[in-house]
Design a protein around this motif. Structure first.
Motif, mmCIF file in Angstrom:
data_model
loop_
_atom_site.group_PDB
_atom_site.id
_atom_site.type_symbol
_atom_site.label_atom_id
_atom_site.label_comp_id
_atom_site.label_asym_id
_atom_site.label_seq_id
_atom_site.Cartn_x
_atom_site.Cartn_y
_atom_site.Cartn_z
ATOM 1 N N VAL A 26 0.841 -1.195 0.000
ATOM 2 C CA VAL A 26 0.000 0.000 0.000
ATOM 3 C C VAL A 26 0.875 1.244 0.000
ATOM 4 N N HIS A 27 1.933 1.239 0.789
ATOM 5 C CA HIS A 27 2.833 2.394 0.865
ATOM 6 C C HIS A 27 3.562 2.630 -0.459
ATOM 7 N N ARG A 28 3.883 1.581 -1.184
ATOM 8 C CA ARG A 28 4.572 1.711 -2.470
ATOM 9 C C ARG A 28 3.632 2.056 -3.620
ATOM 10 N N GLY A 29 2.313 2.094 -3.374
ATOM 11 C CA GLY A 29 1.363 2.509 -4.390
ATOM 12 C C GLY A 29 0.892 1.401 -5.309
ATOM 13 N N GLN A 30 0.917 0.170 -4.858
ATOM 14 C CA GLN A 30 0.507 -0.943 -5.696
ATOM 15 C C GLN A 30 -0.991 -0.954 -5.970
ATOM 16 N N PHE A 31 -1.778 -0.308 -5.122
ATOM 17 C CA PHE A 31 -3.228 -0.347 -5.258
ATOM 18 C C PHE A 31 -3.812 1.025 -5.595
#
Length: 71
Positions: A26-31
């Motif tokens: 979530v922090h890396r922007g996968q979603f």
């Protein structure tokens, strides 16, 4: 009964590990943008042919003995 002393902490570590991996994703922007990726795979991409596929121009490869006419 003694196996519970191993399984309960092991399952707790596994749950915390799964939560950590989910938080990292979530922090890396996968979603962040799921709709664009869903549409991207449906869009026609004219430049989507690999270099090795574009050289054959749709002709199937033949073995060397079939190219010379021998069976």
């Amino acid at each position: 009964m003694e196996i519970l002393y191993l399984l309960i902490p092991l399952s707790a570590v596994l749950v915390f590990g799964i939560i950590a991996v989910f938080g990292w994703a979530v922090h890396r922007g996968q979603f962040d943008d799921l709709e664009r990726e869903g549409e991207r795979i449906l869009a026609i991409d004219p430049d989507g042919v690999d270099g090795d596929q574009s050289s054959s121009k749709g002709q199937p490869e033949q073995s060397p003995d079939r190219q010379s006419g021998h069976s």
